[in-house]
Design a protein around this motif. Structure first.
Motif, mmCIF file in Angstrom:
data_model
loop_
_atom_site.group_PDB
_atom_site.id
_atom_site.type_symbol
_atom_site.label_atom_id
_atom_site.label_comp_id
_atom_site.label_asym_id
_atom_site.label_seq_id
_atom_site.Cartn_x
_atom_site.Cartn_y
_atom_site.Cartn_z
ATOM 1 N N VAL A 34 51.387 42.429 8.398
ATOM 2 C CA VAL A 34 50.702 42.143 7.107
ATOM 3 C C VAL A 34 49.106 41.669 6.990
ATOM 4 N N ILE A 35 48.881 41.081 8.143
ATOM 5 C CA ILE A 35 47.404 40.717 8.261
ATOM 6 C C ILE A 35 46.558 42.221 8.262
ATOM 7 N N ASP A 36 47.029 43.122 9.082
ATOM 8 C CA ASP A 36 46.294 44.281 9.423
ATOM 9 C C ASP A 36 46.360 45.185 8.176
ATOM 10 N N THR A 37 47.415 45.219 7.343
ATOM 11 C CA THR A 37 47.421 46.138 6.308
ATOM 12 C C THR A 37 47.439 45.732 4.977
ATOM 13 N N LEU A 38 47.365 44.023 4.865
ATOM 14 C CA LEU A 38 47.166 43.714 3.338
ATOM 15 C C LEU A 38 45.921 42.818 3.468
ATOM 16 N N GLY A 39 45.898 41.776 4.474
ATOM 17 C CA GLY A 39 44.715 40.767 4.640
ATOM 18 C C GLY A 39 43.374 41.390 4.973
ATOM 19 N N GLY A 246 46.645 47.302 -5.746
ATOM 20 C CA GLY A 246 47.189 48.594 -4.964
ATOM 21 C C GLY A 246 47.590 48.154 -3.716
ATOM 22 N N TRP A 247 46.990 47.110 -2.958
ATOM 23 C CA TRP A 247 47.339 46.670 -1.663
ATOM 24 C C TRP A 247 48.402 45.418 -1.611
ATOM 25 N N THR A 248 48.366 44.982 -2.742
ATOM 26 C CA THR A 248 49.345 43.564 -2.746
ATOM 27 C C THR A 248 50.694 44.008 -3.430
ATOM 28 N N LEU A 249 50.600 44.804 -4.540
ATOM 29 C CA LEU A 249 52.069 44.787 -5.016
ATOM 30 C C LEU A 249 53.138 45.567 -4.422
ATOM 31 N N PRO A 250 52.773 46.745 -3.721
ATOM 32 C CA PRO A 250 53.820 47.107 -2.780
ATOM 33 C C PRO A 250 54.518 46.013 -1.817
ATOM 34 N N PHE A 251 53.602 45.288 -1.144
ATOM 35 C CA PHE A 251 54.092 44.180 -0.363
ATOM 36 C C PHE A 251 55.360 43.205 -1.091
#
Length: 369
Positions: A34-39, A246-251
């Motif tokens: 999550v840190i790598d792909t979102l944060g 675009g990067w948060t809603l999928p999570f």
């Protein structure tokens, strides 16, 4: 694991894998992911874009260069585990050069993402909205592939090529079965022991197959619908908001779906165990992926009946498999021939794979069960 090889156990064949003993490892992996792909992309975007004088092109060159470190590591880690000499992670009876189904899809989706990131970040003024489509693209891809497989399955198509441990020419497996098999066997360290145990469970329990089919439709259908909704949002709002959403809603979607899935699966596994004990979860043909096999009502079907009672079908208890493995069809030569052919496809060379693992005590214990 042969047709009609004795009485069935009182419970479904066990799966030698537990997430409870791996909670710490799972938590560490997903935290880093999550840190790598979102944060990381969001922090780099907002800080470099608004707090520095770097060109927009350079900002996104940095963002894309730092993106996906965990996924890249996981890709080559899986590749090594599948290709290395004496690998116990590759699909049953697969050659050394054969990748599993998930790795092929992993490769294809990364090619799509590479094109998106390159096209989006190369111009002097990057296509921010296109770069924001990375995760929705993953949702679209896996949703379409998995849903397509199950549509082909319900239409009666056979596997046109080997799908992990499912041989070419067998009944098309539900896509979630292949995904679970590959991820647990390779990424989770379950190996061929788990692949064999999962295949045993899958072929012996119509209820288990129905549960995986319904769960696959839930995830793949939801993935496509929400990816479309997120795409509409990305191309509607301002670019900074589009990139963030675009990067948060999928999570957020994956989190909600996971919270729904956990109690759903737990309930269905209890129902499967109860149905098995009552001999209502063992209809159809023994050890064959019989799509039409009768089974007890799943949780999804029960919930559906509450909201759409007019669609409720009269359910008869699945009959007990006959001694020759064909339930109520033993007097039909044509059907018997088809069943024999199906058995030969589903269990093709599987004993060879088990024999190759006889040196490992765990496999010996598993076969003894």
């Amino acid at each position: 694991m042969e047709e009609g090889n004795g009485p069935l156990p009182s419970e479904p064949p066990p799966l030698p894998y537990s997430l409870r003993t791996r909670k710490k490892a799972i938590a560490i992996f997903w935290t880093i992911f999550v840190i790598d792909t979102l944060g990381q992309p969001l922090i780099l975007y907002w800080t470099l874009w608004y707090l520095t004088d770097l060109s927009h092109n350079l900002v996104f060159s940095i963002v894309t260069a730092c993106l996906g470190g965990v996924s890249v590591f996981e890709y080559f880690y899986r590749l090594y585990n599948l290709f290395r000499k004496g690998s116990r992670a590759r699909p049953l009876n697969a050659k050394k050069s054969r990748l599993d189904f998930f790795h092929w899809n992993f490769t294809i989706v990364w090619l799509f993402l590479a094109v998106e990131l390159i096209v989006g970040s190369v111009p002097a003024e990057p296509f921010v909205r296109l770069i924001a489509m990375v995760l929705p693209t993953v949702m679209f891809y896996f949703g379409i592939v998995h849903l397509s497989l199950d549509i082909l399955r319900m239409a009666g198509f056979k596997a046109p090529f080997r799908i992990s441990s499912t041989p070419k020419g067998s009944a098309m497996p539900t896509a979630l079965y292949a995904l679970i098999e590959d991820v647990v066997a390779v990424d989770g360290g379950g190996g061929q022991i788990y692949r064999y145990a999962l295949r045993t469970r899958y072929l012996s329990s119509p209820y288990f197959r129905r549960m995986l089919f319904e769960m696959n439709c839930f995830w793949s259908g939801g993935s496509i619908i929400f990816a479309a909704a997120i795409t509409a949002v990305i191309f509607t709002v301002s670019e900074p908001v589009a990139f963030t959403l675009g990067w948060t809603l999928p999570f957020a979607w994956a989190g909600v779906w996971t919270l729904i899935t956990i109690p759903w699966v737990q309930s269905d596994l209890r129902r499967e165990k109860k149905a098995w004990a009552e001999n209502r979860g063992q209809g159809g043909i023994l050890w064959v992926d019989d799509i039409a096999a009768p089974t007890a009502r799943t949780r999804f079907a029960s919930v559906q009946d509450r909201f759409t009672p007019w669609t409720r079908d009269k359910q008869s208890a699945p009959s007990t498999p006959s001694a020759d493995g064909v339930d109520g069809l033993s007097h039909s030569p044509g059907v018997t021939a088809n069943v024999t052919d199906s058995v030969s496809h589903d269990l093709e060379n599987m004993p060879d794979s088990v024999d190759s693992m006889h040196e490992e005590k765990k496999v010996g214990d598993l076969e003894a069960k």
